[in-house]
Scaffold this motif. Structure first.
Motif, PDB file in Angstrom:
ATOM      1  N   PHE A   1       0.826  -1.203   0.000  1.00 59.60           N
ATOM      2  CA  PHE A   1       0.000   0.000   0.000  1.00 59.60           C
ATOM      3  C   PHE A   1       0.867   1.263   0.000  1.00 59.60           C
ATOM      4  CE2 PHE A   1      -3.926  -2.292   1.269  1.00 59.60           C
ATOM      5  CZ  PHE A   1      -4.828  -1.603   0.454  1.00 59.60           C
ATOM      6  N   SER A   2       1.997   1.218   0.685  1.00 61.12           N
ATOM      7  CA  SER A   2       2.855   2.408   0.766  1.00 61.12           C
ATOM      8  C   SER A   2       3.442   2.782  -0.592  1.00 61.12           C
ATOM      9  CB  SER A   2       3.989   2.173   1.773  1.00 61.12           C
ATOM     10  OG  SER A   2       4.958   1.269   1.265  1.00 61.12           O
ATOM     11  N   GLU A   3       3.463   1.850  -1.543  1.00 64.01           N
ATOM     12  CA  GLU A   3       4.004   2.123  -2.874  1.00 64.01           C
ATOM     13  C   GLU A   3       2.984   2.765  -3.806  1.00 64.01           C
ATOM     14  OE1 GLU A   3       5.867  -1.267  -4.642  1.00 64.01           O
ATOM     15  OE2 GLU A   3       6.853  -1.873  -2.780  1.00 64.01           O
TER      16      GLU A   3
ATOM     17  N   VAL B   1       1.717  -1.177  -9.148  1.00 64.13           N
ATOM     18  CA  VAL B   1       2.190  -1.814  -7.914  1.00 64.13           C
ATOM     19  C   VAL B   1       1.758  -3.277  -7.877  1.00 64.13           C
ATOM     20  CG1 VAL B   1       1.948  -1.823  -5.404  1.00 64.13           C
ATOM     21  CG2 VAL B   1       2.327   0.334  -6.612  1.00 64.13           C
ATOM     22  N   LEU B   2       0.527  -3.561  -8.246  1.00 66.48           N
ATOM     23  CA  LEU B   2       0.046  -4.946  -8.252  1.00 66.48           C
ATOM     24  C   LEU B   2       0.789  -5.788  -9.286  1.00 66.48           C
ATOM     25  CD1 LEU B   2      -3.785  -4.332  -7.837  1.00 66.48           C
ATOM     26  CD2 LEU B   2      -2.244  -5.350  -6.154  1.00 66.48           C
ATOM     27  N   ALA B   3       1.241  -5.162 -10.353  1.00 67.40           N
ATOM     28  CA  ALA B   3       2.034  -5.894 -11.345  1.00 67.40           C
ATOM     29  C   ALA B   3       3.394  -6.286 -10.772  1.00 67.40           C
ATOM     30  CB  ALA B   3       2.220  -5.048 -12.608  1.00 67.40           C
TER      31      ALA B   3
ATOM     32  N   ALA C   1      -0.010 -10.195  -4.085  1.00 68.63           N
ATOM     33  CA  ALA C   1      -0.783  -9.374  -3.154  1.00 68.63           C
ATOM     34  C   ALA C   1      -2.234  -9.190  -3.582  1.00 68.63           C
ATOM     35  CB  ALA C   1      -0.119  -8.006  -2.982  1.00 68.63           C
ATOM     36  N   ASN C   2      -2.509  -9.357  -4.875  1.00 67.22           N
ATOM     37  CA  ASN C   2      -3.884  -9.146  -5.340  1.00 67.22           C
ATOM     38  C   ASN C   2      -4.792 -10.195  -4.700  1.00 67.22           C
ATOM     39  OD1 ASN C   2      -5.921  -7.900  -6.721  1.00 67.22           O
ATOM     40  ND2 ASN C   2      -5.506  -8.903  -8.672  1.00 67.22           N
ATOM     41  N   GLY C   3      -5.906  -9.756  -4.166  1.00 62.12           N
ATOM     42  CA  GLY C   3      -6.800 -10.647  -3.432  1.00 62.12           C
ATOM     43  C   GLY C   3      -6.601 -10.562  -1.934  1.00 62.12           C
ATOM     44  N   LEU C   4      -5.487  -9.948  -1.509  1.00 62.30           N
ATOM     45  CA  LEU C   4      -5.194  -9.803  -0.078  1.00 62.30           C
ATOM     46  C   LEU C   4      -5.272  -8.356   0.381  1.00 62.30           C
ATOM     47  CD1 LEU C   4      -2.082 -12.162   0.151  1.00 62.30           C
ATOM     48  CD2 LEU C   4      -4.425 -12.691   0.834  1.00 62.30           C
ATOM     49  N   MET C   5      -5.342  -7.431  -0.565  1.00 56.85           N
ATOM     50  CA  MET C   5      -5.245  -6.021  -0.222  1.00 56.85           C
ATOM     51  C   MET C   5      -6.377  -5.549   0.686  1.00 56.85           C
ATOM     52  SD  MET C   5      -2.478  -4.923  -1.768  1.00 56.85           S
ATOM     53  CE  MET C   5      -2.562  -3.179  -2.130  1.00 56.85           C
ATOM     54  N   GLU C   6      -7.579  -6.057   0.469  1.00 58.21           N
ATOM     55  CA  GLU C   6      -8.730  -5.596   1.248  1.00 58.21           C
ATOM     56  C   GLU C   6      -9.171  -6.614   2.293  1.00 58.21           C
ATOM     57  OE1 GLU C   6      -9.732  -2.519   0.877  1.00 58.21           O
ATOM     58  OE2 GLU C   6      -8.316  -2.221  -0.766  1.00 58.21           O
ATOM     59  N   SER C   7      -8.329  -7.594   2.569  1.00 57.10           N
ATOM     60  CA  SER C   7      -8.740  -8.675   3.468  1.00 57.10           C
ATOM     61  C   SER C   7      -8.093  -8.603   4.844  1.00 57.10           C
ATOM     62  CB  SER C   7      -8.395 -10.031   2.844  1.00 57.10           C
ATOM     63  OG  SER C   7      -6.986 -10.208   2.786  1.00 57.10           O
ATOM     64  N   ARG C   8      -7.297  -7.556   5.099  1.00 55.84           N
ATOM     65  CA  ARG C   8      -6.523  -7.516   6.338  1.00 55.84           C
ATOM     66  C   ARG C   8      -7.410  -7.158   7.526  1.00 55.84           C
ATOM     67  NH1 ARG C   8      -4.509 -10.746   4.244  1.00 55.84           N
ATOM     68  NH2 ARG C   8      -3.266 -11.026   6.128  1.00 55.84           N
TER      69      ARG C   8
ATOM     70  N   TYR D   1     -12.800  -2.810 -10.146  1.00 58.85           N
ATOM     71  CA  TYR D   1     -12.207  -2.749 -11.483  1.00 58.85           C
ATOM     72  C   TYR D   1     -10.687  -2.929 -11.421  1.00 58.85           C
ATOM     73  CZ  TYR D   1     -10.838  -1.186 -16.102  1.00 58.85           C
ATOM     74  OH  TYR D   1     -10.281  -1.131 -17.353  1.00 58.85           O
ATOM     75  N   ILE D   2     -10.029  -2.205 -10.516  1.00 58.06           N
ATOM     76  CA  ILE D   2      -8.571  -2.289 -10.428  1.00 58.06           C
ATOM     77  C   ILE D   2      -8.110  -3.701 -10.089  1.00 58.06           C
ATOM     78  CG2 ILE D   2      -6.534  -1.506  -9.133  1.00 58.06           C
ATOM     79  CD1 ILE D   2      -8.126   1.170  -8.692  1.00 58.06           C
ATOM     80  N   TYR D   3      -8.675  -4.257  -9.013  1.00 57.52           N
ATOM     81  CA  TYR D   3      -8.250  -5.587  -8.582  1.00 57.52           C
ATOM     82  C   TYR D   3      -8.706  -6.653  -9.576  1.00 57.52           C
ATOM     83  CZ  TYR D   3      -7.259  -3.398  -4.044  1.00 57.52           C
ATOM     84  OH  TYR D   3      -6.747  -2.612  -3.042  1.00 57.52           O
ATOM     85  N   GLY D   4      -9.908  -6.485 -10.123  1.00 56.91           N
ATOM     86  CA  GLY D   4     -10.412  -7.471 -11.079  1.00 56.91           C
ATOM     87  C   GLY D   4      -9.594  -7.499 -12.356  1.00 56.91           C
TER      88      GLY D   4
END
Length: 226
Positions: A71-73, A97-99, A104-111, A149-152
């Motif tokens: 997230f900091s990136e 950043v996700l590239a 990390a994709n799929g974990l960003m909003e699960s913390r 949209y971004i994560y998908g």
């Protein structure tokens, strides 16, 4: 374990939480999160796995911290400027950043225990929209739509068996050769006239879809204000 040329600044020096998290990030980027264990992380840092528990409680805590580094990136939305420009910049930055950190994709909003960079990012996005005059309900709609949209897109991009434009064209040609074209005329048209054209890059679709989404949000915002 083979040495990485860029690891020296991350893996050297006294053992700290920051060093442990950044080492985990390097290893997850290279091998994937499922591969990463406390034992392997300790080996990479040149310490026993038990030493890591002075800095991270367990692997879940390790992942929480690594996600916070991700997230900091991402370019943080800040005050000033048009909200559409800010949200567009944020979306493009998040995709880049996700590239870099595909695991990390799929974990960003699960913390369940989000870190400070995670919280600052969310607060920044919400703040940008609120300062622009978005009511809370539309902020929620906008955040859900943009993040979906971004994560998908990042997930689709990661899953598609596409490489260079040349490899993509070869794959499309190989798929076309396996079925009777006259039974799937629109699919064949799409493949031959779009996917197989020189220079085709699926990633370029991201900005087109993003702009459609931002235009739709702008229309919704203007309707509320009218």
């Amino acid at each position: 374990m083979s040495a990485l040329p860029d690891r020296a600044p991350v893996l050297g020096g006294p053992l700290t939480r920051e060093r442990v998290l950044r080492a985990g990030l390097v290893l997850a980027d290279e091998h994937g999160l499922e591969w990463l264990s406390m034992r392997k992380l300790g080996q990479a840092l040149g310490v026993e796995a038990m030493s890591l528990y002075h800095h991270v409680s367990n692997k879940e805590d390790l992942v929480d911290g690594m996600i916070d580094l991700v997230f900091s990136e991402i370019e943080l939305p800040c005050g000033g400027g048009d909200w559409t420009t800010t949200m567009r910049t944020r979306a493009l930055s998040a995709r880049q950043v996700l590239a870099r950190h595909r695991w990390a994709n799929g974990l960003m909003e699960s913390r369940r225990v989000p870190g400070p960079a995670n919280l600052r990012h969310h607060d920044g996005v919400i703040g940008c929209l609120r300062r622009a005059g978005f009511p809370i309900t539309l902020v929620a709609h906008a955040y859900a739509a943009l993040d979906s949209y971004i994560y998908g897109f990042a997930m689709s991009e990661r899953a598609l068996p596409l490489g260079t434009p040349e490899q993509t064209a070869e794959l499309a040609q190989a798929i076309l050769a396996r079925f009777p074209v006259d039974e799937y005329p629109y699919l064949a048209e799409f493949a031959t006239q779009h996917v197989m054209r020189p220079g085709y890059d699926y990633g370029e679709e991201f900005e087109f879809g993003l702009d459609l989404l931002l235009d739709g949000l702008d229309r919704a915002f203007r309707r509320i204000g009218s």
